[in-house]
Design a protein around this motif. Structure first.
Motif, PDB file in Angstrom:
ATOM      1  N   VAL A  35       0.812  -1.223   0.000  1.00 13.12           N
ATOM      2  CA  VAL A  35       0.000   0.000   0.000  1.00 13.12           C
ATOM      3  C   VAL A  35       0.844   1.272   0.000  1.00 13.12           C
ATOM      4  O   VAL A  35       0.299   2.375  -0.092  1.00 13.12           O
ATOM      5  CB  VAL A  35      -0.970   0.033   1.206  1.00 13.12           C
ATOM      6  CG1 VAL A  35      -1.880  -1.173   1.193  1.00 13.12           C
ATOM      7  CG2 VAL A  35      -0.216   0.136   2.521  1.00 13.12           C
ATOM      8  N   LYS A  50       2.752   2.729  -2.175  1.00  7.79           N
ATOM      9  CA  LYS A  50       2.629   3.592  -3.358  1.00  7.79           C
ATOM     10  C   LYS A  50       1.384   4.466  -3.281  1.00  7.79           C
ATOM     11  O   LYS A  50       1.452   5.690  -3.487  1.00  7.79           O
ATOM     12  CB  LYS A  50       2.601   2.747  -4.631  1.00  7.79           C
ATOM     13  CG  LYS A  50       2.461   3.595  -5.900  1.00  7.79           C
ATOM     14  CD  LYS A  50       2.461   2.727  -7.156  1.00  7.79           C
ATOM     15  CE  LYS A  50       2.339   3.590  -8.411  1.00  7.79           C
ATOM     16  NZ  LYS A  50       2.358   2.756  -9.657  1.00  7.79           N
ATOM     17  N   ASP A  51       0.251   3.851  -2.966  1.00  3.05           N
ATOM     18  CA  ASP A  51      -0.998   4.605  -2.882  1.00  3.05           C
ATOM     19  C   ASP A  51      -0.926   5.671  -1.791  1.00  3.05           C
ATOM     20  O   ASP A  51      -1.400   6.805  -1.976  1.00  3.05           O
ATOM     21  CB  ASP A  51      -2.179   3.661  -2.607  1.00  3.05           C
ATOM     22  CG  ASP A  51      -2.508   2.779  -3.807  1.00  3.05           C
ATOM     23  OD1 ASP A  51      -2.122   3.148  -4.932  1.00  3.05           O
ATOM     24  OD2 ASP A  51      -3.141   1.731  -3.611  1.00  3.05           O
ATOM     25  N   VAL A  52      -0.323   5.320  -0.674  1.00  2.00           N
ATOM     26  CA  VAL A  52      -0.223   6.257   0.447  1.00  2.00           C
ATOM     27  C   VAL A  52       0.644   7.460   0.072  1.00  2.00           C
ATOM     28  O   VAL A  52       0.286   8.614   0.323  1.00  2.00           O
ATOM     29  CB  VAL A  52       0.333   5.563   1.704  1.00  2.00           C
ATOM     30  CG1 VAL A  52       0.626   6.577   2.804  1.00  2.00           C
ATOM     31  CG2 VAL A  52      -0.648   4.513   2.215  1.00  2.00           C
ATOM     32  N   LEU A 106       1.367   8.584  -2.960  1.00  2.00           N
ATOM     33  CA  LEU A 106       0.713   9.373  -3.997  1.00  2.00           C
ATOM     34  C   LEU A 106      -0.395  10.254  -3.425  1.00  2.00           C
ATOM     35  O   LEU A 106      -0.588  11.402  -3.858  1.00  2.00           O
ATOM     36  CB  LEU A 106       0.142   8.454  -5.083  1.00  2.00           C
ATOM     37  CG  LEU A 106       1.172   7.769  -5.988  1.00  2.00           C
ATOM     38  CD1 LEU A 106       0.489   6.794  -6.941  1.00  2.00           C
ATOM     39  CD2 LEU A 106       1.985   8.792  -6.775  1.00  2.00           C
ATOM     40  N   GLN A 107      -1.131   9.730  -2.439  1.00  2.00           N
ATOM     41  CA  GLN A 107      -2.191  10.517  -1.809  1.00  2.00           C
ATOM     42  C   GLN A 107      -1.629  11.745  -1.088  1.00  2.00           C
ATOM     43  O   GLN A 107      -2.251  12.810  -1.068  1.00  2.00           O
ATOM     44  CB  GLN A 107      -2.966   9.647  -0.811  1.00  2.00           C
ATOM     45  CG  GLN A 107      -3.858   8.603  -1.449  1.00  2.00           C
ATOM     46  CD  GLN A 107      -4.430   7.625  -0.441  1.00  2.00           C
ATOM     47  OE1 GLN A 107      -4.252   7.791   0.785  1.00  2.00           O
ATOM     48  NE2 GLN A 107      -5.110   6.605  -0.915  1.00  2.00           N
ATOM     49  N   TRP A 116       7.377   8.519  -6.866  1.00  2.00           N
ATOM     50  CA  TRP A 116       6.007   8.667  -6.376  1.00  2.00           C
ATOM     51  C   TRP A 116       5.829   9.959  -5.586  1.00  2.00           C
ATOM     52  O   TRP A 116       4.805  10.619  -5.696  1.00  2.00           O
ATOM     53  CB  TRP A 116       5.631   7.477  -5.490  1.00  2.00           C
ATOM     54  CG  TRP A 116       5.686   6.155  -6.194  1.00  2.00           C
ATOM     55  CD1 TRP A 116       5.551   5.928  -7.542  1.00  2.00           C
ATOM     56  CD2 TRP A 116       5.909   4.873  -5.601  1.00  2.00           C
ATOM     57  NE1 TRP A 116       5.679   4.576  -7.815  1.00  2.00           N
ATOM     58  CE2 TRP A 116       5.887   3.901  -6.652  1.00  2.00           C
ATOM     59  CE3 TRP A 116       6.100   4.430  -4.299  1.00  2.00           C
ATOM     60  CZ2 TRP A 116       6.070   2.545  -6.417  1.00  2.00           C
ATOM     61  CZ3 TRP A 116       6.279   3.067  -4.052  1.00  2.00           C
ATOM     62  CH2 TRP A 116       6.265   2.134  -5.107  1.00  2.00           C
TER      63      TRP A 116
END
Length: 375
Positions: free
Chosen positions: A183, A185-187, A189-190, A216
């Motif tokens: 997770v 990457k998503d964190v 990017l957010q 990222w």
């Protein structure tokens, strides 16, 4: 070729003379509105002050450049004066740029705030170690978590809990990403809009390469750290790698943080898969060895509790000998191996079972799997 011509050619972006009307531009009275500019410049003794006024009165960098290039085309001594002033201006710009960069990048070591994105066991171990060692007071550490149980754990030793990860980033100078690899990457990017170069970013996510983290985040001021679970008892074996924009001072700061929960080394990011296979996964291999030693003790007639205690302390003591005496493990082994004695009989059985080869294969297999997960 004259000096002014050399400077003009050094500006390849200006392939044709810039459009400028000297009659519509008044440099504080030093150049007249309607007079010939060359005649005026020959009469002006303090030509450097003209360039100073130019910089102070003309805020537009583009307009400054246009006027400056116009002046470069003037003949004679005026040209040399312009060139000297130009060189001084460039040196001044470099000094200002250096000062600005240092101001942006410097983390205030006496007052900085530490934020954790992710409030799991590793984040807890690091935070506890930092507080117990006195590196940082708990009041300067913050995190966020939706699980009341995890919030309670961090609150129990004084860490500030904030509503969202965005709040943690905004209120922190150093941000440690301590989330699951799948997770991260998503964190990142957010949170990317908040990850300015004023913040030092750190990741402890296993298998995530530094170049990916930097991409990222849109920020090369990143440090990758690979700790291991003994951080929970202050005996971690950690390794760090500095990103492209991370300074030596940044590295020293992170070394101090992670040094509070064990030992830390510096290595190139390309070695992190092997590091994962050895120190990252290594504690599990040793737990198996401790369990097997204890089982052997029970098989030989010892009570379970005594066997487990002896096995654990034996491994701890042997590790301390290896790290503190400076002797090679082979030498330490020879020191307790008497001819025809009990120890050499046990070692013979380990060799028959391929003990060393099995451990080596375990490290290589874990490193290979780390590479697969990060590709």
């Amino acid at each position: 070729m004259r000096a002014c011509e050399e400077v003009t050619h050094a500006h390849p972006t200006h392939k044709s003379p810039p459009v400028i009307s000297i009659n519509n531009f008044n440099l504080g009275g030093l150049v007249g509105l309607d007079d010939d500019p060359v005649a005026h410049l020959n009469k002006v003794a303090g030509f450097n002050s003209l360039l100073v006024r130019l910089r102070h009165r003309v805020k537009s960098e583009k307009k400054q450049e246009e006027v400056f290039l116009f002046l470069l085309r003037l003949p004679g001594a005026a040209c040399d004066i312009v060139l000297a002033a130009h060189r001084e201006r460039e040196r001044e710009r470099e000094r200002e740029s250096t000062i600005t960069t240092m101001e942006v990048l410097t983390i205030p070591t006496d007052t900085y705030k530490l934020g954790f994105i992710g409030a799991g066991k590793m984040a807890e171990s690091i935070a506890r170690g930092v507080v117990q060692s006195g590196v940082l007071p708990a009041s300067r550490i913050r995190t966020s978590h939706s699980n009341p149980a995890r919030r309670k754990v961090f609150e129990s030793f004084g860490v500030q809990l904030l509503p969202r990860n965005h709040d943690v980033v905004e209120d922190s100078d150093v941000v440690i990403f301590s989330v699951k690899p799948q997770v991260v990457k998503d964190v990142v990017l957010q949170l990317k809009p908040l990850l300015s170069k004023k913040k030092l970013l750190v990741s402890v996510a296993a298998g995530i390469k530094l170049k990916d983290l930097q991409e990222w985040a849109g920020n090369n001021r990143f440090i990758r750290v690979m700790p291991n679970t003994p951080a929970a008892v202050g005996e971690a074996a950690s390794v760090m790698s500095l990103g492209a924009a991370a300074t030596e001072e940044d590295g020293d700061l992170i070394a101090k943080l992670f040094g509070s929960v064990g030992k830390i080394w510096k290595a190139d990011d390309k070695l992190f898969d092997a590091i994962t296979g050895l120190s990252g996964s290594g504690p599990a291999y040793i737990y198996l060895a401790i369990e097997a030693l204890a089982d052997g003790g029970v098989a030989a007639g010892l009570p379970r509790e005594l066997a487990l205690g002896l096995a654990s302390q034996t491994v701890l003591g042997a590790a301390a000998m290896a790290s503190k005496t400076g002797k090679h493990p082979g030498q330490l082994k020879d020191d307790v191996t008497s001819p025809g004695g009990t120890t050499i009989s046990g070692i013979h059985e380990l060799e028959n079972g391929g003990f060393r080869g099995v451990l080596m294969n375990a490290v290589v297999a874990a490193a290979r799997r780390s590479r697969e997960l990060s590709s």
